[in-house]
Every structure is written in structure tokens, then in C-alpha cells.
Write an enzyme that holds these catalytic residues in place. Structure first.
Site, short mmCIF file in Angstrom:
data_model
loop_
_atom_site.label_atom_id
_atom_site.label_comp_id
_atom_site.label_asym_id
_atom_site.label_seq_id
_atom_site.Cartn_x
_atom_site.Cartn_y
_atom_site.Cartn_z
N ASP A 8 0.86 -1.19 0.00
CA ASP A 8 0.00 0.00 0.00
C ASP A 8 0.90 1.25 0.00
OD1 ASP A 8 0.81 0.45 2.63
OD2 ASP A 8 -1.18 0.27 3.51
N CYS A 65 2.73 -3.26 4.12
CA CYS A 65 1.92 -2.08 4.42
C CYS A 65 2.66 -1.32 5.51
CB CYS A 65 0.48 -2.47 4.80
SG CYS A 65 0.32 -3.44 6.31
N GLY A 66 1.98 -0.42 6.21
CA GLY A 66 2.68 0.39 7.20
C GLY A 66 3.31 -0.47 8.29
N THR A 67 2.51 -1.39 8.84
CA THR A 67 3.02 -2.27 9.89
C THR A 67 3.28 -3.69 9.40
OG1 THR A 67 0.75 -2.88 10.41
CG2 THR A 67 1.70 -1.06 11.70
N GLY A 68 2.71 -4.03 8.27
CA GLY A 68 2.74 -5.41 7.79
C GLY A 68 1.59 -6.22 8.37
N ILE A 69 0.89 -5.64 9.34
CA ILE A 69 -0.15 -6.42 10.04
C ILE A 69 -1.39 -6.63 9.18
CG2 ILE A 69 -1.69 -6.47 12.04
CD1 ILE A 69 0.47 -4.92 13.61
N HIS A 98 10.11 -23.87 9.69
CA HIS A 98 9.05 -24.52 10.47
C HIS A 98 7.67 -24.41 9.83
CE1 HIS A 98 11.21 -24.60 14.66
NE2 HIS A 98 11.95 -25.08 13.68
N HIS A 134 6.93 -31.07 11.45
CA HIS A 134 6.60 -29.82 10.76
C HIS A 134 5.46 -30.04 9.77
CE1 HIS A 134 9.75 -27.78 12.75
NE2 HIS A 134 10.74 -28.28 12.05
C1 RB5 Z 1 -2.34 2.68 6.35
O1 RB5 Z 1 -2.42 3.93 6.94
C2 RB5 Z 1 -2.04 1.63 7.40
O2 RB5 Z 1 -3.16 1.42 8.20
C3 RB5 Z 1 -1.60 0.33 6.75
O3 RB5 Z 1 -0.49 0.57 5.94
C4 RB5 Z 1 -1.21 -0.81 7.67
O4 RB5 Z 1 -0.30 -0.41 8.64
C5 RB5 Z 1 -2.32 -1.63 8.22
O5 RB5 Z 1 -2.14 -2.66 8.86
#
Ligand code: RB5
Length: 147
Positions: A8, A65-69, A98, A134
Site C-alpha cells: 500500500d 503495508c505500514g506495519t505489515g499487520i 518450520h 513440521h
Molecule cells: C495505512 O495507513 C495503514 O493502516 C496500513 O499501511 C497498515 O499499517 C495496516 O495494517
């Protein structure tokens, strides 16, 4: 190897870094990610990358993305995808050894203890352990898709 990569707006620079490194190593990269700062929704990017990967012909997927989460959560909701969000080089290697993950996620706004390129390298340099234990656990991950 052949990679599909998607990101993103919060991970454009990180995507470019990873893509440039992969290409400098002789890999082929299909880039489905945002290229400008215009806001895009990370779930759309994760689904696009997962669909392209599942259609075949790719070795790995990378989503950022920003956090990858958010982008890793979404990728993991697509049947067949195992996407790791490693904290460091050790976790990146274990994601392959693993968990046999075909996808790896990173956050463009995260300060990692080691660089994402080092983490990606560790992931790629590591083979799946392939032992009975595994296999059993990875099969259980995949069975959870049916719940
Ligand atoms: C975008 O602002 C941010 O929410 C997205 O990149 C990401 O961190 C979501 O998990």
C-alpha cells in the site's frame, strides 16, 4: 525465482528496496503494489497478490503495508496462503524452516532490528525442515481454513 510483490501507500520505499535487491540477485518480480503516495486499501493489495500467486508460476509472495499487520492478516485469509510477519532475521528463517510460508510480510513504518533485506535473505536462504512434525503442524494450519 519468481516473486509477486504488493504494497500500500505506506510501504512504497520498502517495496522498492526489496524489489531492487531481488532483481539485483537475478530474481524476477511482478510488482502489483502502489507506486504513488495515493492512498490504497491494503486488503485489496493482499488479495491481488494472493490470487496471482495461487494462479501459479510464482515461488514466493511479498506483501508490505505500514506495519505489515493488515496486509498479512488479509493474505492469510486467502485459502492456501501462509504469510509470515517476522520480527527479525531468526523469525524470517523459521517462517520457512518450520512454517513453510510462501508469503512474507514487512512493515514500511516499522524499525526492525535487522533490515528487511537481511530478513528476506534469511527467509530465502532457508529450506523447509520437512520433518514429520513440521508437516503435521503445517497440515493443521491448513485444516484451520475449514473452521
Ligand atoms: C495505512 O495507513 C495503514 O493502516 C496500513 O499501511 C497498515 O499499517 C495496516 O495494517
Amino acid at each position: 525465482m519468481k516473486f509477486v510483490i504488493a504494497n500500500d501507500h505506506a510501504a512504497i520505499e520498502l517495496k522498492e528496496t526489496l524489489k531492487n535487491w531481488l532483481e539485483s540477485e537475478g530474481h524476477e518480480v511482478t510488482d502489483l503494489g502502489a507506486a504513488t503516495g495515493e492512498s490504497v486499501d491494503y486488503p485489496d493489495k493482499a488479495v491481488e497478490a494472493a490470487k496471482v500467486f495461487l494462479a501459479g508460476g510464482y515461488d514466493h509472495g511479498i506483501v508490505c503495508c505500514g506495519t505489515g499487520i493488515g496486509i498479512s492478516i488479509t493474505a492469510n485469509k486467502v485459502k492456501g496462503i501462509r504469510c509470515a510477519l517476522p520480527q527479525n532475521v531468526y523469525a524470517a528463517a523459521m517462517a520457512k524452516e518450520h512454517n513453510n510460508c510462501q508469503f512474507i510480510a514487512f512493515g514500511g513504518r516499522i524499525e526492525y532490528p535487522q533490515s528487511p533485506v537481511e530478513m528476506l535473505k534469511a527467509y530465502l536462504d532457508t529450506e523447509y525442515g520437512g520433518t514429520d512434525r513440521h508437516d503435521r503442524r503445517v497440515n493443521k494450519i491448513m485444516s484451520a481454513e475449514e473452521i
